[in-house]
Design a protein around this motif. Structure first.
Motif, PDB file in Angstrom:
ATOM      1  N   LYS A  68       0.833  -1.201   0.000  1.00 27.36           N
ATOM      2  CA  LYS A  68       0.000   0.000   0.000  1.00 27.36           C
ATOM      3  C   LYS A  68       0.869   1.252   0.000  1.00 27.36           C
ATOM      4  O   LYS A  68       0.587   2.212  -0.722  1.00 27.36           O
ATOM      5  N   VAL A  69       1.931   1.237   0.795  1.00 27.11           N
ATOM      6  CA  VAL A  69       2.829   2.390   0.836  1.00 27.11           C
ATOM      7  C   VAL A  69       3.481   2.591  -0.523  1.00 27.11           C
ATOM      8  O   VAL A  69       3.557   3.714  -1.037  1.00 27.11           O
ATOM      9  N   SER A  70       3.937   1.512  -1.151  1.00 24.35           N
ATOM     10  CA  SER A  70       4.559   1.619  -2.471  1.00 24.35           C
ATOM     11  C   SER A  70       3.573   2.160  -3.497  1.00 24.35           C
ATOM     12  O   SER A  70       3.929   3.001  -4.330  1.00 24.35           O
ATOM     13  N   SER A  71       2.343   1.702  -3.444  1.00 25.27           N
ATOM     14  CA  SER A  71       1.314   2.198  -4.364  1.00 25.27           C
ATOM     15  C   SER A  71       1.052   3.680  -4.148  1.00 25.27           C
ATOM     16  O   SER A  71       0.888   4.445  -5.105  1.00 25.27           O
ATOM     17  N   SER A  72       1.025   4.113  -2.897  1.00 23.64           N
ATOM     18  CA  SER A  72       0.804   5.525  -2.592  1.00 23.64           C
ATOM     19  C   SER A  72       1.948   6.387  -3.105  1.00 23.64           C
ATOM     20  O   SER A  72       1.719   7.471  -3.651  1.00 23.64           O
ATOM     21  N   VAL A  73       3.169   5.901  -2.939  1.00 25.41           N
ATOM     22  CA  VAL A  73       4.340   6.640  -3.432  1.00 25.41           C
ATOM     23  C   VAL A  73       4.284   6.739  -4.950  1.00 25.41           C
ATOM     24  O   VAL A  73       4.528   7.806  -5.531  1.00 25.41           O
ATOM     25  N   GLN A  74       3.932   5.651  -5.594  1.00 33.61           N
ATOM     26  CA  GLN A  74       3.846   5.645  -7.057  1.00 33.61           C
ATOM     27  C   GLN A  74       2.747   6.593  -7.542  1.00 33.61           C
ATOM     28  O   GLN A  74       2.931   7.331  -8.518  1.00 33.61           O
ATOM     29  N   ALA A  75       1.613   6.590  -6.873  1.00 37.92           N
ATOM     30  CA  ALA A  75       0.518   7.492  -7.255  1.00 37.92           C
ATOM     31  C   ALA A  75       0.926   8.955  -7.058  1.00 37.92           C
ATOM     32  O   ALA A  75       0.635   9.803  -7.906  1.00 37.92           O
ATOM     33  N   ALA A  76       1.614   9.235  -5.963  1.00 38.45           N
ATOM     34  CA  ALA A  76       2.074  10.614  -5.721  1.00 38.45           C
ATOM     35  C   ALA A  76       3.075  11.046  -6.788  1.00 38.45           C
ATOM     36  O   ALA A  76       3.026  12.189  -7.263  1.00 38.45           O
ATOM     37  N   ALA A  77       3.962  10.145  -7.182  1.00 41.51           N
ATOM     38  CA  ALA A  77       4.931  10.468  -8.233  1.00 41.51           C
ATOM     39  C   ALA A  77       4.211  10.747  -9.540  1.00 41.51           C
ATOM     40  O   ALA A  77       4.586  11.662 -10.291  1.00 41.51           O
ATOM     41  N   GLY A  78       3.167   9.998  -9.823  1.00 48.04           N
ATOM     42  CA  GLY A  78       2.375  10.224 -11.026  1.00 48.04           C
ATOM     43  C   GLY A  78       1.683  11.580 -11.003  1.00 48.04           C
ATOM     44  O   GLY A  78       1.620  12.286 -12.015  1.00 48.04           O
ATOM     45  N   ASP A  79       1.170  11.952  -9.821  1.00 48.83           N
ATOM     46  CA  ASP A  79       0.519  13.256  -9.683  1.00 48.83           C
ATOM     47  C   ASP A  79       1.499  14.398  -9.878  1.00 48.83           C
ATOM     48  O   ASP A  79       1.182  15.408 -10.516  1.00 48.83           O
ATOM     49  N   VAL A  80       2.710  14.223  -9.345  1.00 48.77           N
ATOM     50  CA  VAL A  80       3.738  15.247  -9.519  1.00 48.77           C
ATOM     51  C   VAL A  80       4.103  15.364 -11.009  1.00 48.77           C
ATOM     52  O   VAL A  80       4.248  16.471 -11.542  1.00 48.77           O
TER      53      VAL A  80
END
Length: 87
Positions: free
Chosen positions: A70-82
């Motif tokens: 879940k943490v990895s998915s959240s980091v990946q989603a945040a990177a995508g948003d950036v």
């Protein structure tokens, strides 16, 4: 349950590997109890107990491996948003 650091990807990978290793060890212990000598591992009580222990082991694995995922998915989603915001 001890606190786990998940700030770095290596931390998340290690946490996932630890969860998998613990899961396999616990399943092997359950299997070994079923392989006990003198057919004691095949009694109804032992088999029901093994089923309950497997359910608990599976639940613990899903929780302990799911948190790093879940943490990895959240980091990946945040990177995508950036990336979207910058481009």
């Amino acid at each position: 349950m001890p606190e786990v650091e998940l700030d770095k990807s290596d931390d998340r990978i290690t946490a996932g590997q630890d969860a998998g290793d613990t899961y396999v060890e616990q399943l092997e212990t359950i299997r070994n109890d079923l392989d006990a000598a003198d057919n004691t591992g095949t009694t109804l009580g032992t088999m029901v107990g093994a089923t309950l222990r497997m359910t608990e082991t599976e639940t613990r694995y899903m929780v302990t491996s799911g948190i790093p995922k879940k943490v990895s998915s959240s980091v990946q989603a945040a990177a995508g948003d950036v990336k979207k915001a910058s481009g």
